[in-house]
Write an enzyme that holds these catalytic residues in place. Structure first.
Site, PDB file in Angstrom:
ATOM      1  N   GLU A 177       1.555  -4.495  11.497  1.00  0.00           N
ATOM      2  CA  GLU A 177       1.044  -3.131  11.402  1.00  0.00           C
ATOM      3  C   GLU A 177       1.858  -2.197  12.302  1.00  0.00           C
ATOM      4  O   GLU A 177       2.080  -2.496  13.473  1.00  0.00           O
ATOM      5  CB  GLU A 177      -0.426  -3.088  11.829  1.00  0.00           C
ATOM      6  CG  GLU A 177      -1.360  -3.951  11.002  1.00  0.00           C
ATOM      7  CD  GLU A 177      -1.803  -3.283   9.718  1.00  0.00           C
ATOM      8  OE1 GLU A 177      -1.360  -2.139   9.469  1.00  0.00           O
ATOM      9  OE2 GLU A 177      -2.581  -3.897   8.974  1.00  0.00           O
ATOM     10  N   HIS A 206       2.991  -3.373   7.065  1.00  0.00           N
ATOM     11  CA  HIS A 206       1.943  -2.395   6.747  1.00  0.00           C
ATOM     12  C   HIS A 206       1.981  -1.248   7.745  1.00  0.00           C
ATOM     13  O   HIS A 206       2.702  -1.287   8.745  1.00  0.00           O
ATOM     14  CB  HIS A 206       0.557  -3.058   6.791  1.00  0.00           C
ATOM     15  CG  HIS A 206       0.236  -3.898   5.596  1.00  0.00           C
ATOM     16  ND1 HIS A 206      -0.602  -3.479   4.597  1.00  0.00           N
ATOM     17  CD2 HIS A 206       0.668  -5.137   5.245  1.00  0.00           C
ATOM     18  CE1 HIS A 206      -0.690  -4.427   3.676  1.00  0.00           C
ATOM     19  NE2 HIS A 206       0.069  -5.446   4.040  1.00  0.00           N
ATOM     20  N   GLU A 209       1.370   3.831   2.920  1.00  0.00           N
ATOM     21  CA  GLU A 209       1.884   3.367   4.209  1.00  0.00           C
ATOM     22  C   GLU A 209       3.408   3.456   4.213  1.00  0.00           C
ATOM     23  O   GLU A 209       4.125   2.455   4.265  1.00  0.00           O
ATOM     24  CB  GLU A 209       1.387   1.948   4.485  1.00  0.00           C
ATOM     25  CG  GLU A 209      -0.134   1.899   4.618  1.00  0.00           C
ATOM     26  CD  GLU A 209      -0.702   0.490   4.660  1.00  0.00           C
ATOM     27  OE1 GLU A 209       0.086  -0.476   4.671  1.00  0.00           O
ATOM     28  OE2 GLU A 209      -1.938   0.352   4.677  1.00  0.00           O
ATOM     29  N   HIS A 212       0.861  -1.183   0.000  1.00  0.00           N
ATOM     30  CA  HIS A 212       0.000   0.000   0.000  1.00  0.00           C
ATOM     31  C   HIS A 212       0.898   1.234   0.000  1.00  0.00           C
ATOM     32  O   HIS A 212       1.586   1.503   0.991  1.00  0.00           O
ATOM     33  CB  HIS A 212      -0.913   0.001   1.220  1.00  0.00           C
ATOM     34  CG  HIS A 212      -1.939  -1.087   1.197  1.00  0.00           C
ATOM     35  ND1 HIS A 212      -2.424  -1.688   2.339  1.00  0.00           N
ATOM     36  CD2 HIS A 212      -2.569  -1.693   0.158  1.00  0.00           C
ATOM     37  CE1 HIS A 212      -3.306  -2.620   2.008  1.00  0.00           C
ATOM     38  NE2 HIS A 212      -3.411  -2.632   0.691  1.00  0.00           N
TER      39      HIS A 212
END
EC number: 3.4.17.24
Length: 1001
Positions: free
Chosen positions: A986, A901, A807, A804
């Site tokens: 994350e 991420h 990010e 992504h």
């Protein structure tokens, strides 16, 4: 025994009163548990039966009715089915009849109104009451401001508010003109209640307006009755008094809801950039709300209180996968097995010939000697973890190695070859050396070119005030400095001196390397400019900065300021000063106006509109071939004044909440500060809020997408210098060129005797950029058979990042991972000796380059394509999955798979994993442990991280498998490759809320 409640005409009145008194005392002294027990035993039905009987007696016995009505009101508040029970007992007409008969007796009327309010808690019962004239009755009771019978007026207003939760009642109220009456009543009470003694009555009237405006007809009538102006004007008197918060909050909610919805001020919400897909493929416009990021479009949408950070956007239980067969590992192929042979070339470590270790070392020394003709480039000592605070970086003359073929050639292809072992040996020993030598020559030729014009690239203009950097240059070059009105340095000689004066104290960064890589980047807008921060580099902040303290009342002030634009438009400028779609409509450099720019790598700003002298509305560009995913921003701003608070409103954000509401700040880079020796991205901004605005995506503008609400990120900034050039970004930018130049420096500065490093190309992206693949492990201890066998048999760890593009924190975590893995730290050395690391540091280069937030050039979220990727539209996913398939096919499936991420709504660092049992347990399914067995080893690594990594939080981890995530890398690698330890890691955009890195507000 409520089933035989003794309320018959023959019963003794004293007995009845005693029973009611005892019940009242029990409920007043008892807890809610006692009330619920009474309800479960039929208490509500018995009391309603008693009310029916008492209402039929003539004359009415109020000594019995009053305690009975009090009990009904008390019990009805806790009985969720009370309204239905009232209907079943045919008591609605009885309650209304009692209220009408007692209009002249306010004590009795008040008790009736209490019961009427709890009856209306059920929408169906409330609609029945409305049909039977309940609202007309209540408007007879609600009077203009008066100090008499205030208790009765309050009860009537609260009952009316409960009735208006029904859409049919709201429509009836609008059609009969009650909305205008409510506005007049509110104005009267607000004007006369100067001592604020009747806040509950004023708020009750506002709640009635709030419920009426839940329907479209109510909102239209509210606007036609000048409701926006009335409430906006009245709330100004309340802002200075904290006791009036209930009033202010409700008014703000009504104003936000009734603000006329309008489309974004752009021709289309589709991206300004489009990319022709190969073949006949067309970019599919994603459906609104496909990832659960948007709220419902219902007319009675609740205003959610987003001030509580603990309210998470958690997956509902219905999204959990409960089919055991789908949860079980399914080692299947999505392509012909013979196709996997091509990935053998990506695992040279499995057949590398180490018999020539000594000759390799001599040849590497020769290559270093050949690089002496190159300009000085930084080579940094790669530190251990304990040495990180005492870095001692120095300059050396070394070369860019293994840059590979020139991706600047338009028709360049990266074929995935199937080499034999014999060919691979030759490649390992000879081809790699030749490639490095060619790279040295390529770098040589790059340096001979004008660094300001290589492939059309130019450094963005520096600040107009040349005095701030004249001191950096030799005196003989001062005359060559020529700043045009835009501030661009026209002299390549000046830029050359600027490069020579670069301090070289930025870890793992070189402007020379960056230019060499940036000139090869292929972008849709065909970037011609280099953003200064990416070119020059930046140092870490000199200190830890606490999260921004949230000031009281800022968000409501911002919302009210938006409303002021609507009702007092006189001071709104409304001038477009930057527009990607219509460059001719922009007015850069206008007097008293900021100048914006974003056409550089990873830049994202579509439009800038000057609202007032120091306020601008900003619109982000959608992802390429898409009409959504607006979150990432990165742009340049110049021509500012010193110490003036500029307000920026980014008006087309999409996520329903953000860490910007909980202490997060954007980041800012000042060019003047950098040229004065302080090149840093710093957290900046104050009065930061993130809230839903009045802009919507219409069906026409969105290509069929309708009902999407947008959100505003608003912040104010005081710039550190006059006429500076500053860059603002959602998070610390990390471009594709930064990553590629970083790999060059790491490869060059590793210890080749200890670190085995191979940089290959996984594939070519849709946009023609290279996706690098790294292999890192330890060199074998010797060329003995045992040491070589240990080398070949090391288990794999597969790491990926930046699928992504928005990010960018994932790239910073990957950067730290790579620097540690090639360092001299004893733990890093042990890891290299135990594992082979296969790493894809940037899985979506095209998205990063073109400033996307989530998608690739195909308009697809690549982390939703792992189930069935295509080599044509999703090449990086297709070949990353193919490499994993190959490793599994040779019995070398990774021990650990981890996809890096960033998370926009949580703090700290945590992982998502996969577990059959935990998923079934969470979904409430029965789990037969004899049939369903599971290795709990998937929890081992997170538990270790929780102990050793200060930023990691085990409590935030989840191991549930959701249906909506079945096509993500984590789930597919777990299912199809059988990798038990398959994770998504994350990392927060904001900061840590506990541990060593905790930053307090």
């Amino acid at each position: 025994k409520f089933g035989v409640f003794p309320f018959q005409s023959s019963c003794d009145k004293d007995v009845i009163l005693n029973i009611l008194s005892v019940l009242t005392d029990l409920l007043s002294l008892g807890t809610s548990r006692r009330i619920h027990y009474m309800i479960s035993k039929g208490g509500s039905e018995a009391l309603l039966q008693a009310l029916t009987t008492a209402a039929q007696t003539e004359p009415l016995d109020h000594s019995t009715l009053l305690p009975l009505l009090r009990l009904l009101a008390r019990v009805g508040q806790r009985d969720r089915k009370f309204g239905l029970k009232v209907q079943k007992a045919d008591a609605t007409d009885i309650i209304l009849s009692l209220a009408r008969r007692n209009l002249g007796h306010h004590l009795y009327l008040t008790h009736c109104l209490w019961v009427l309010q709890v009856c209306a808690s059920n929408v169906t019962t409330g609609a029945t009451l409305g049909i039977n004239g309940a609202m007309e009755l209540l408007f007879k009771v609600i009077t203009p401001y008066s100090k008499r019978h205030v208790r009765t007026v309050r009860a009537a207003i609260e009952a009316l508010a409960a009735l208006l939760k029904s859409k049919s009642n709201s429509r009836r109220a609008v059609n009969r003109g009650y909305l205008g009456g409510l506005l007049r009543l509110y104005q009267d009470w607000h004007h006369n209640d100067v001592s604020n003694n009747y806040i509950y009555i004023r708020r009750g009237l506002l709640l009635c307006l709030k419920h009426i405006t839940n329907i479209q007809l109510g909102r239209e009538t509210f606007l036609g009755s000048r409701g926006m102006e009335i409430l906006f004007t009245s709330v100004q008197d309340c802002l200075s008094c904290k006791n009036l918060d209930p009033i202010i909050t409700t008014v703000t909610q009504i104003l936000r809801k009734c603000y006329p919805k309008e489309p974004l001020p752009v021709a289309s919400v589709r991206s300004s950039y489009s990319f022709p897909l190969p073949g006949n493929a067309k970019a599919e416009l994603p459906c609104e709300g496909s990832e659960g990021d948007y709220e419902s479009d219902g007319e009675e949408e609740d205003e959610k209180d987003l001030d509580n950070e603990d309210v998470e956007n958690k997956e509902e239980d219905y999204d959990l996968e409960t089919d055991v067969n789908k949860l079980r590992s399914r080692p299947v192929l999505d392509r012909p097995e013979e196709e996997l042979r091509q990935y053998e070339a990506m695992c040279p470590e499995l057949s590398h010939n180490f018999q020539e270790l000594e000759s390799e070392s001599e040849e590497e020394k020769t290559l270093e000697d050949r690089a002496e003709s190159l300009p000085s480039t930084p080579s940094h000592f790669i530190p251990s973890a304990t040495f990180v605070k005492h870095l001692n970086y120095r300059w050396r003359n070394q070369s860019v190695t293994e840059m590979g073929p020139d991706p600047g050639e338009k028709d360049f292809k990266i074929p995935l070859q199937s080499w034999t072992k014999k060919e691979k040996y030759r490649w390992d020993q000879t081809d790699e050396k030749r490639d490095i030598a060619e790279a040295v020559q390529d770098a040589d030729s790059c340096e001979e070119e004008d660094p300001t014009s290589s492939h059309g690239l130019a450094l963005r203009p520096l600040p107009k005030d040349a005095a701030c950097y004249k001191k950096m240059f030799y005196s003989e070059c001062e005359g060559s400095i020529n700043t045009n009105p835009g501030g661009r340095l026209e002299s390549s000689y000046t830029l050359t001196n600027l490069l020579e004066k670069h301090q070289g104290d930025i870890p793992f960064h070189s402007p020379h390397f960056y230019i060499a890589r940036a000139k090869c980047v292929k972008s849709i807008p065909d970037y011609k400019d280099l953003a200064f921060p990416d070119f020059w580099g930046h140092q870490p902040p000199p200190y830890s900065k606490p999260m921004l303290e949230r000031k009281y009342g800022v968000q409501r002030d911002k919302v009210l300021d938006d409303v002021r634009r609507l009702i007092q438009p006189g001071d709104v400028i409304g001038r477009t000063v930057f527009d990607l779609d219509e460059p001719s409509c922009s007015s850069p450099g206008a007097p008293g106006c900021l100048t914006f720019f974003s056409k550089f790598e990873s830049g994202n700003l579509r439009k800038a509109i000057q609202v007032r002298e120091f306020e601008y509305d900003l619109i982000m560009n959608a992802d390429v071939n898409s009409n959504q995913h607006h979150q990432w921003f990165y742009f340049e701003v110049r021509d500012m004044k010193l110490a003036v608070p500029y307000r920026f409103n980014i008006i087309n954000c999409e996520k329903f909440n953000s860490q910007f509401n909980y202490g997060m700040q954007l980041v800012m880079y000042s060019v003047k500060e950098a040229l004065q020796g302080r090149p840093r991205w710093l957290r900046a901004g104050h009065d930061i809020r993130y809230y839903k605005n009045h802009y919507r995506c219409s069906a026409a503008a969105g290509g069929g997408v309708r009902g999407k609400f947008y959100y505003t990120l608003t912040f104010s900034i005081k710039f550190p210098h006059t006429d500076d050039v500053c860059y603002l970004a959602y998070h610390y930018p990390y471009t594709y060129s930064t990553m590629m130049s970083h790999l060059d420096i790491l490869e060059q500065n590793r210890n080749p005797k200890k670190v085995y490093w191979r940089q290959q190309t996984l594939c070519q992206t849709l946009g023609g950029n290279l996706c690098p693949l790294l292999t890192i492990t330890a060199m074998p201890e010797s060329k003995k058979g045992d040491d070589l066998e240990q080398f070949y048999k090391r288990p794999y760890v597969f790491l990926m990042a930046r699928v992504h593009p928005g990010e960018s924190n994932a790239s910073w975590v990957m950067k730290g991972t790579l620097e540690f893995l090639v360092s001299s730290d004893p733990i890093a050395d042990l890891l290299r000796k135990c594992f082979i690391f296969k790493i894809v540091p940037m899985l979506n280069p095209d998205g990063v380059i073109n400033g996307n937030h989530r998608c690739s050039l195909s308009g697809d979220d690549l982390n939703r394509q792992w189930l069935a990727p295509t080599s044509r539209l999703h090449p990086t996913i297709y070949h990353a999955k193919g490499l994993l398939y190959y490793l599994r096919s040779i019995g070398r499936a990774p021990l650990v798979f981890c996809d890096y991420h960033g998370h926009s709504q949580k703090k700290n660092v945590f992982v998502y994993g996969c577990s059959i049992k935990e998923t079934l347990w969470q979904a409430g399914c029965m789990v037969d442990t004899d049939v369903i067995t599971e290795d709990v080893g998937y929890r081992t690594l997170p538990k270790i991280l929780d102990k050793v990594a200060p930023a990691f939080v085990m409590n935030s981890c989840s191991f549930l498998v959701e249906k909506s995530r079945e096509s993500t890398a984590r789930v597919v690698v777990w299912k199809e490759m059988g990798v038990l330890r398959s994770y998504t890691m994350e990392s927060t955009y904001c900061g840590c809320s506990h541990g060593l890195y905790k930053v307090s507000k």
